[in-house]
Scaffold this motif. Structure first.
Motif, PDB file in Angstrom:
ATOM      1  N   MET A 135      12.579  52.677  31.125  1.00 33.15           N
ATOM      2  CA  MET A 135      11.672  54.136  31.545  1.00 33.15           C
ATOM      3  C   MET A 135      12.765  55.328  31.382  1.00 33.15           C
ATOM      4  SD  MET A 135       9.880  55.092  35.117  1.00 33.15           S
ATOM      5  CE  MET A 135       9.204  53.330  35.314  1.00 33.15           C
ATOM      6  N   GLU A 136      12.298  56.212  30.575  1.00 33.46           N
ATOM      7  CA  GLU A 136      13.061  57.271  30.256  1.00 33.46           C
ATOM      8  C   GLU A 136      13.221  58.243  31.402  1.00 33.46           C
ATOM      9  OE1 GLU A 136      12.522  61.161  27.098  1.00 33.46           O
ATOM     10  OE2 GLU A 136      11.873  59.171  26.647  1.00 33.46           O
ATOM     11  N   ILE A 137      14.262  58.788  31.720  1.00 36.14           N
ATOM     12  CA  ILE A 137      14.267  59.666  32.741  1.00 36.14           C
ATOM     13  C   ILE A 137      15.067  60.917  32.303  1.00 36.14           C
ATOM     14  CG2 ILE A 137      15.796  60.306  34.934  1.00 36.14           C
ATOM     15  CD1 ILE A 137      15.821  57.113  35.326  1.00 36.14           C
ATOM     16  N   THR A 138      14.210  62.159  32.755  1.00 32.49           N
ATOM     17  CA  THR A 138      14.627  63.309  32.376  1.00 32.49           C
ATOM     18  C   THR A 138      14.878  64.269  33.812  1.00 32.49           C
ATOM     19  OG1 THR A 138      13.152  63.546  30.410  1.00 32.49           O
ATOM     20  CG2 THR A 138      14.190  65.791  31.254  1.00 32.49           C
ATOM     21  N   ARG A 139      16.213  64.796  33.595  1.00 32.69           N
ATOM     22  CA  ARG A 139      16.818  65.377  34.899  1.00 32.69           C
ATOM     23  C   ARG A 139      16.353  66.907  34.942  1.00 32.69           C
ATOM     24  NH1 ARG A 139      20.192  62.661  38.389  1.00 32.69           N
ATOM     25  NH2 ARG A 139      20.630  60.530  37.852  1.00 32.69           N
ATOM     26  N   LEU A 140      15.604  67.359  36.001  1.00 36.16           N
ATOM     27  CA  LEU A 140      15.439  68.850  36.062  1.00 36.16           C
ATOM     28  C   LEU A 140      16.539  69.489  36.806  1.00 36.16           C
ATOM     29  CD1 LEU A 140      13.892  71.231  36.017  1.00 36.16           C
ATOM     30  CD2 LEU A 140      12.728  70.808  37.889  1.00 36.16           C
ATOM     31  N   THR A 141      17.219  68.744  37.846  1.00 37.68           N
ATOM     32  CA  THR A 141      18.312  69.191  38.809  1.00 37.68           C
ATOM     33  C   THR A 141      19.072  67.732  39.123  1.00 37.68           C
ATOM     34  OG1 THR A 141      17.325  68.980  40.945  1.00 37.68           O
ATOM     35  CG2 THR A 141      17.331  70.988  39.471  1.00 37.68           C
ATOM     36  N   ASP A 142      20.063  67.878  39.611  1.00 34.78           N
ATOM     37  CA  ASP A 142      20.786  66.818  39.931  1.00 34.78           C
ATOM     38  C   ASP A 142      19.799  65.943  40.971  1.00 34.78           C
ATOM     39  OD1 ASP A 142      23.205  67.426  38.750  1.00 34.78           O
ATOM     40  OD2 ASP A 142      24.034  68.136  40.483  1.00 34.78           O
ATOM     41  N   LYS A 143      18.982  66.240  41.460  1.00 36.59           N
ATOM     42  CA  LYS A 143      18.175  65.440  42.581  1.00 36.59           C
ATOM     43  C   LYS A 143      16.616  65.279  41.923  1.00 36.59           C
ATOM     44  CE  LYS A 143      20.588  66.905  46.686  1.00 36.59           C
ATOM     45  NZ  LYS A 143      20.350  67.435  48.081  1.00 36.59           N
ATOM     46  N   ILE A 144      16.198  66.021  40.975  1.00 34.35           N
ATOM     47  CA  ILE A 144      14.906  65.962  40.577  1.00 34.35           C
ATOM     48  C   ILE A 144      14.722  65.329  39.315  1.00 34.35           C
ATOM     49  CG2 ILE A 144      12.782  67.195  40.228  1.00 34.35           C
ATOM     50  CD1 ILE A 144      13.826  69.689  41.965  1.00 34.35           C
ATOM     51  N   LYS A 145      14.093  64.224  39.328  1.00 34.58           N
ATOM     52  CA  LYS A 145      13.776  63.630  37.978  1.00 34.58           C
ATOM     53  C   LYS A 145      12.478  63.283  37.605  1.00 34.58           C
ATOM     54  CE  LYS A 145      17.712  60.421  39.279  1.00 34.58           C
ATOM     55  NZ  LYS A 145      18.163  58.986  39.746  1.00 34.58           N
ATOM     56  N   VAL A 146      12.117  63.471  36.325  1.00 31.18           N
ATOM     57  CA  VAL A 146      10.949  63.213  35.722  1.00 31.18           C
ATOM     58  C   VAL A 146      11.086  62.005  34.891  1.00 31.18           C
ATOM     59  CG1 VAL A 146       9.176  63.893  34.154  1.00 31.18           C
ATOM     60  CG2 VAL A 146      10.418  65.619  35.497  1.00 31.18           C
ATOM     61  N   TYR A 147       9.937  61.035  35.139  1.00 30.26           N
ATOM     62  CA  TYR A 147      10.075  59.935  34.808  1.00 30.26           C
ATOM     63  C   TYR A 147       9.030  59.481  33.593  1.00 30.26           C
ATOM     64  CZ  TYR A 147      12.861  58.384  38.783  1.00 30.26           C
ATOM     65  OH  TYR A 147      13.735  58.383  39.610  1.00 30.26           O
ATOM     66  N   ARG A 148       9.254  58.733  32.392  1.00 30.78           N
ATOM     67  CA  ARG A 148       8.409  58.509  31.366  1.00 30.78           C
ATOM     68  C   ARG A 148       8.357  57.215  30.733  1.00 30.78           C
ATOM     69  NH1 ARG A 148       9.067  62.723  25.997  1.00 30.78           N
ATOM     70  NH2 ARG A 148       7.289  62.255  24.625  1.00 30.78           N
ATOM     71  N   SER A 149       7.273  56.757  30.424  1.00 29.63           N
ATOM     72  CA  SER A 149       7.152  55.502  29.827  1.00 29.63           C
ATOM     73  C   SER A 149       5.850  55.261  29.097  1.00 29.63           C
ATOM     74  CB  SER A 149       7.316  54.068  30.972  1.00 29.63           C
ATOM     75  OG  SER A 149       6.219  54.419  32.006  1.00 29.63           O
TER      76      SER A 149
END
Length: 204
Positions: free
Chosen positions: A1-15
């Protein structure tokens, strides 16, 4: 699963999740026809065509199962945990001019459910526009402080999962000859050990 970080704590997941595109499109159009509360008039805070999913089919049911399994994987939650999931189809046509930042922290379509904050939101891209210029067709995310912002250009078959409280907005697609079609929704886990509705005291 690809992970993009908006901040150190906030992640957006893509698959990627593969389905029969034409079959799923036909089922989503049927849902819009069947659901008498489908919204066809676009305005700022409810853009495009929107219709809460009221029908079931193998494609729709399996998509929901895939969403739940991905969220459980991200959350490392027990497989048998109960949950609330609501979903809808969102269609953005080329003449849609409305989009704005929003989140899916609260339930929208199920008034019988107590007001509970959702944990996750998701968007599955059934069909993407065919002609895009600059930032058209992207999904934008920003933190509440507005200092951190990212955008992702989805591909057909992409499932994007992110915190329900995260502000996001879909980019427009004014140059496309086909609609952008998304199955979106919100999700939260429940616990059998927690009380969610207060029992009102009576005189008896």
């Amino acid at each position: 699963m690809e992970i993009t970080r908006l901040t150190d704590k906030i992640k957006v997941y893509r698959s990627q999740v593969d389905y029969n595109k034409q079959q799923l499109l036909s089922e989503l159009n049927l849902n819009i026809e069947i659901n008498k509360n489908s919204k066809h008039i676009s305005y700022e805070f409810a853009p495009g065509v929107q219709s809460y999913l009221v029908i079931n089919s193998p494609n729709i049911d399996n998509l929901h199962k895939d969403v739940v399994n991905k969220i459980k994987q991200i959350s490392e939650t027990e497989q048998n945990s109960p949950y609330i999931l609501e979903s809808w189809v969102f269609i953005s046509k080329s003449d849609n001019v409305h989009t704005s930042y929003h989140n899916h922290e609260l339930n929208n379509f199920k008034p019988m459910i107590p007001t509970l904050k959702n944990e996750w939101a998701f968007a599955y891209y059934v069909q993407m526009p065919d002609i895009l210029k600059q930032d058209e067709g992207r999904i934008f995310f920003k933190a509440e402080d507005s200092l951190s912002e990212i955008s992702i250009l989805p591909q057909e078959g992409d499932l994007i999962i992110f915190p329900a409280s995260l502000l996001h907005k879909p980019g427009l697609n004014p140059n496309s000859t086909i609609d952008r079609v998304v199955v979106a929704g919100s999700f939260r886990f429940l616990s059998l050990r927690e009380k969610y509705v207060k029992v009102e005291k009576t005189l008896f």
